[in-house]
Design a protein around this motif. Structure first.
Motif, PDB file in Angstrom:
ATOM      1  N   GLU A 133       0.846  -1.192   0.000  1.00 27.53           N
ATOM      2  CA  GLU A 133       0.000   0.000   0.000  1.00 27.53           C
ATOM      3  C   GLU A 133       0.884   1.245   0.000  1.00 27.53           C
ATOM      4  O   GLU A 133       2.010   1.236   0.513  1.00 27.53           O
ATOM      5  CB  GLU A 133      -0.911   0.012   1.229  1.00 27.53           C
ATOM      6  CG  GLU A 133      -1.890  -1.143   1.301  1.00 27.53           C
ATOM      7  CD  GLU A 133      -2.910  -1.127   0.166  1.00 27.53           C
ATOM      8  OE1 GLU A 133      -3.276  -0.012  -0.294  1.00 27.53           O
ATOM      9  OE2 GLU A 133      -3.334  -2.216  -0.266  1.00 27.53           O
ATOM     10  N   SER A 195      -7.860   0.312   0.783  1.00 26.45           N
ATOM     11  CA  SER A 195      -6.797  -0.427   0.123  1.00 26.45           C
ATOM     12  C   SER A 195      -6.766  -0.121  -1.366  1.00 26.45           C
ATOM     13  O   SER A 195      -7.809   0.012  -2.019  1.00 26.45           O
ATOM     14  CB  SER A 195      -6.982  -1.930   0.333  1.00 26.45           C
ATOM     15  OG  SER A 195      -6.045  -2.671  -0.418  1.00 26.45           O
ATOM     16  N   SER A 197      -5.551  -2.176  -3.480  1.00 22.40           N
ATOM     17  CA  SER A 197      -5.595  -3.458  -4.191  1.00 22.40           C
ATOM     18  C   SER A 197      -7.037  -3.854  -4.476  1.00 22.40           C
ATOM     19  O   SER A 197      -7.942  -3.557  -3.699  1.00 22.40           O
ATOM     20  CB  SER A 197      -4.927  -4.555  -3.355  1.00 22.40           C
ATOM     21  OG  SER A 197      -3.591  -4.215  -3.051  1.00 22.40           O
ATOM     22  N   ALA A 198      -7.242  -4.513  -5.596  1.00 21.03           N
ATOM     23  CA  ALA A 198      -8.571  -5.005  -5.935  1.00 21.03           C
ATOM     24  C   ALA A 198      -8.983  -6.099  -4.957  1.00 21.03           C
ATOM     25  O   ALA A 198      -8.139  -6.819  -4.412  1.00 21.03           O
ATOM     26  CB  ALA A 198      -8.576  -5.553  -7.365  1.00 21.03           C
ATOM     27  N   ALA A 199     -10.281  -6.207  -4.727  1.00 18.10           N
ATOM     28  CA  ALA A 199     -10.784  -7.223  -3.804  1.00 18.10           C
ATOM     29  C   ALA A 199     -10.373  -8.612  -4.277  1.00 18.10           C
ATOM     30  O   ALA A 199     -10.584  -8.981  -5.433  1.00 18.10           O
ATOM     31  CB  ALA A 199     -12.310  -7.121  -3.709  1.00 18.10           C
ATOM     32  N   ALA A 201      -7.402  -9.657  -4.757  1.00 12.48           N
ATOM     33  CA  ALA A 201      -6.209  -9.647  -5.603  1.00 12.48           C
ATOM     34  C   ALA A 201      -5.091 -10.463  -4.960  1.00 12.48           C
ATOM     35  O   ALA A 201      -4.990 -10.526  -3.734  1.00 12.48           O
ATOM     36  CB  ALA A 201      -5.740  -8.211  -5.834  1.00 12.48           C
ATOM     37  N   GLU A 224      -4.306  -4.642 -18.921  1.00 19.52           N
ATOM     38  CA  GLU A 224      -5.291  -4.235 -17.922  1.00 19.52           C
ATOM     39  C   GLU A 224      -5.325  -5.217 -16.759  1.00 19.52           C
ATOM     40  O   GLU A 224      -5.529  -4.822 -15.612  1.00 19.52           O
ATOM     41  CB  GLU A 224      -6.670  -4.110 -18.572  1.00 19.52           C
ATOM     42  CG  GLU A 224      -6.758  -2.975 -19.585  1.00 19.52           C
ATOM     43  CD  GLU A 224      -8.134  -2.857 -20.189  1.00 19.52           C
ATOM     44  OE1 GLU A 224      -9.004  -3.698 -19.851  1.00 19.52           O
ATOM     45  OE2 GLU A 224      -8.349  -1.926 -20.991  1.00 19.52           O
ATOM     46  N   TRP A 225      -5.139  -6.501 -17.041  1.00 14.90           N
ATOM     47  CA  TRP A 225      -5.145  -7.496 -15.977  1.00 14.90           C
ATOM     48  C   TRP A 225      -3.989  -7.251 -15.016  1.00 14.90           C
ATOM     49  O   TRP A 225      -4.155  -7.296 -13.796  1.00 14.90           O
ATOM     50  CB  TRP A 225      -5.048  -8.892 -16.569  1.00 14.90           C
ATOM     51  CG  TRP A 225      -5.272 -10.004 -15.567  1.00 14.90           C
ATOM     52  CD1 TRP A 225      -6.454 -10.606 -15.268  1.00 14.90           C
ATOM     53  CD2 TRP A 225      -4.269 -10.628 -14.744  1.00 14.90           C
ATOM     54  NE1 TRP A 225      -6.256 -11.567 -14.295  1.00 14.90           N
ATOM     55  CE2 TRP A 225      -4.933 -11.601 -13.966  1.00 14.90           C
ATOM     56  CE3 TRP A 225      -2.908 -10.458 -14.592  1.00 14.90           C
ATOM     57  CZ2 TRP A 225      -4.269 -12.400 -13.046  1.00 14.90           C
ATOM     58  CZ3 TRP A 225      -2.228 -11.244 -13.676  1.00 14.90           C
ATOM     59  CH2 TRP A 225      -2.891 -12.206 -12.922  1.00 14.90           C
ATOM     60  N   ARG A 228      -4.917  -3.733 -13.160  1.00 14.78           N
ATOM     61  CA  ARG A 228      -6.124  -3.663 -12.344  1.00 14.78           C
ATOM     62  C   ARG A 228      -6.283  -4.855 -11.404  1.00 14.78           C
ATOM     63  O   ARG A 228      -6.661  -4.701 -10.254  1.00 14.78           O
ATOM     64  CB  ARG A 228      -7.350  -3.550 -13.252  1.00 14.78           C
ATOM     65  CG  ARG A 228      -7.361  -2.272 -14.086  1.00 14.78           C
ATOM     66  CD  ARG A 228      -8.596  -2.199 -14.959  1.00 14.78           C
ATOM     67  NE  ARG A 228      -8.590  -1.009 -15.801  1.00 14.78           N
ATOM     68  CZ  ARG A 228      -9.527  -0.705 -16.688  1.00 14.78           C
ATOM     69  NH1 ARG A 228     -10.562  -1.537 -16.851  1.00 14.78           N
ATOM     70  NH2 ARG A 228      -9.444   0.401 -17.402  1.00 14.78           N
ATOM     71  N   ARG A 229      -6.018  -6.022 -11.893  1.00 16.43           N
ATOM     72  CA  ARG A 229      -6.203  -7.226 -11.074  1.00 16.43           C
ATOM     73  C   ARG A 229      -5.007  -7.472 -10.164  1.00 16.43           C
ATOM     74  O   ARG A 229      -5.154  -7.697  -8.963  1.00 16.43           O
ATOM     75  CB  ARG A 229      -6.425  -8.435 -11.990  1.00 16.43           C
ATOM     76  CG  ARG A 229      -6.433  -9.785 -11.284  1.00 16.43           C
ATOM     77  CD  ARG A 229      -7.600  -9.901 -10.330  1.00 16.43           C
ATOM     78  NE  ARG A 229      -7.629 -11.207  -9.701  1.00 16.43           N
ATOM     79  CZ  ARG A 229      -8.411 -11.497  -8.668  1.00 16.43           C
ATOM     80  NH1 ARG A 229      -9.206 -10.572  -8.170  1.00 16.43           N
ATOM     81  NH2 ARG A 229      -8.389 -12.702  -8.130  1.00 16.43           N
ATOM     82  N   GLY A 231      -2.336  -5.288  -9.700  1.00 18.24           N
ATOM     83  CA  GLY A 231      -1.858  -4.082  -9.024  1.00 18.24           C
ATOM     84  C   GLY A 231      -0.434  -3.711  -9.399  1.00 18.24           C
ATOM     85  O   GLY A 231       0.209  -2.936  -8.679  1.00 18.24           O
TER      86      GLY A 231
END
Length: 332
Positions: A133, A195, A197-199, A201, A224-225, A228-229, A231
């Motif tokens: 983070e 956070s 980070s994606a839920a 992740a 994008e993966w 976004r996925r 991080g």
């Protein structure tokens, strides 16, 4: 461009680890210099080791080679003195291994005043970061008890001085927050930012090939993966994908070998950034489209821009020091 200039979570992990390695509980806060409204230079003295100079800013935390010069001296005529000027008598001239620079020393503010009253002569006993983070917590101990400084790097950034754990009541902060998700002001209990980070992740510090199973799907855009996925910071994605064919095309079915290669390159890059070894360099922003002509960019090679003019820097900490200090200064 902002993504390229900001201190990313995996870079902050490296900085936090390196600073933490130097701390043994005996670095005493000797002086604090206010540079702009949300940036401070800490001088930490140690009885048996070299002093540690630490920049704490709303856009980063890092060990710096900068030193305060005597009050009232110009950039051209300043002579470096052994002792840092006192709290009420510091100058605007500082020095690093890269040269002298004039920094905007701001007037004493209630925020800075509270920082000094609370932290001068305390000991910096720890620095930590939750995962990757973009937030760091510095813990100080002294006769007045424990204090925790929360440094948040997202958005405009923020610095909060809090009482010790577990209460962490906010004693002073650079910017009050009046959002719907959380409100931060003096007197309330500190709440960490949401956070980044994606839920669900994967933990980017402990990746496994199993975490990349989603890349087999035919509708996945690899770029994008990863951003976004997973991080992974955007400025590092190019280094992972530089050997791939058509990485941005939707509908491409990735083979097991390609997925394995992306996993291996991603894990290796994360390890290199967070722990070293690095191959950092400085790239003139003027070399990049729509970028400020007088800025710098700290990157790790290779990132797909190595055909540009750049200068190698011995360490990532030094590269960040140079980049961020230029952004703080009035002139270089």
């Amino acid at each position: 461009m902002e993504d390229l200039m900001r201190l990313e979570g995996i870079e902050l992990r490296f900085v936090v680890n390196r600073i933490s390695d130097q701390l043994d509980g005996h670095h005493r806060v000797d002086s604090i210099c206010s540079i702009k409204e949300d940036s401070m230079l800490f001088r930490l003295r140690h009885s048996a080791q070299d002093d540690l100079f630490l920049m704490v800013s709303a856009f980063g935390v890092w060990a710096t080679s900068l030193r305060l010069g005597p009050a009232g001296k110009s950039v051209q005529s300043a002579l470096m003195e052994e002792d840092t000027p006192g709290r009420d008598s510091f100058g605007a001239t500082v020095k690093s291994q890269y040269g002298r620079v004039s920094l905007p020393i701001v007037e004493i503010t209630p925020f800075y005043d509270k920082i000094c009253d609370s932290l001068l002569q305390t000991r910096l006993v720890g620095i930590e970061q939750p995962g990757t983070e973009r937030v760091a917590y510095l813990t100080f101990e002294g006769s007045g008890g424990e204090f925790v400084m929360a440094v948040e790097l997202s958005g405009r950034g923020n610095i909060m001085l809090c009482s010790g754990r577990p209460g962490m009541e906010i004693l002073a902060l650079a910017r009050p927050v009046r959002g719907k998700r959380r409100a931060l002001r003096v007197g309330v209990r500190y709440a960490p930012p949401p956070s980044g980070s994606a839920a669900g992740a994967p933990d980017i510090l402990n990746l496994s090939e199993r975490d990349f199973a989603g890349l087999r799907g035919s509708e996945i855009r690899v770029w994008e993966w990863l951003v976004r996925r997973l991080g992974l910071p955007r400025k590092y994605v190019g280094g992972v994908l530089c050997g791939m064919e058509t990485p941005h095309v939707t509908g491409v079915e990735l083979g097991a070998g390609q997925v394995r290669s992306i996993f291996r390159d991603t894990a290796q890059l994360v390890r290199a950034v967070t722990a070293g070894p690095h191959t950092p360099c400085i790239v003139r922003c003027a070399m990049l489209e729509n970028a400020s002509p007088d800025g710098f960019l700290a990157v790790d090679v290779p990132l797909g821009i190595t055909d540009l003019a750049y200068e190698r820097i011995p360490s990532l900490m030094e590269a960040l020091d140079l980049v961020f200090m230029v952004s703080l200064s009035d002139s270089w």
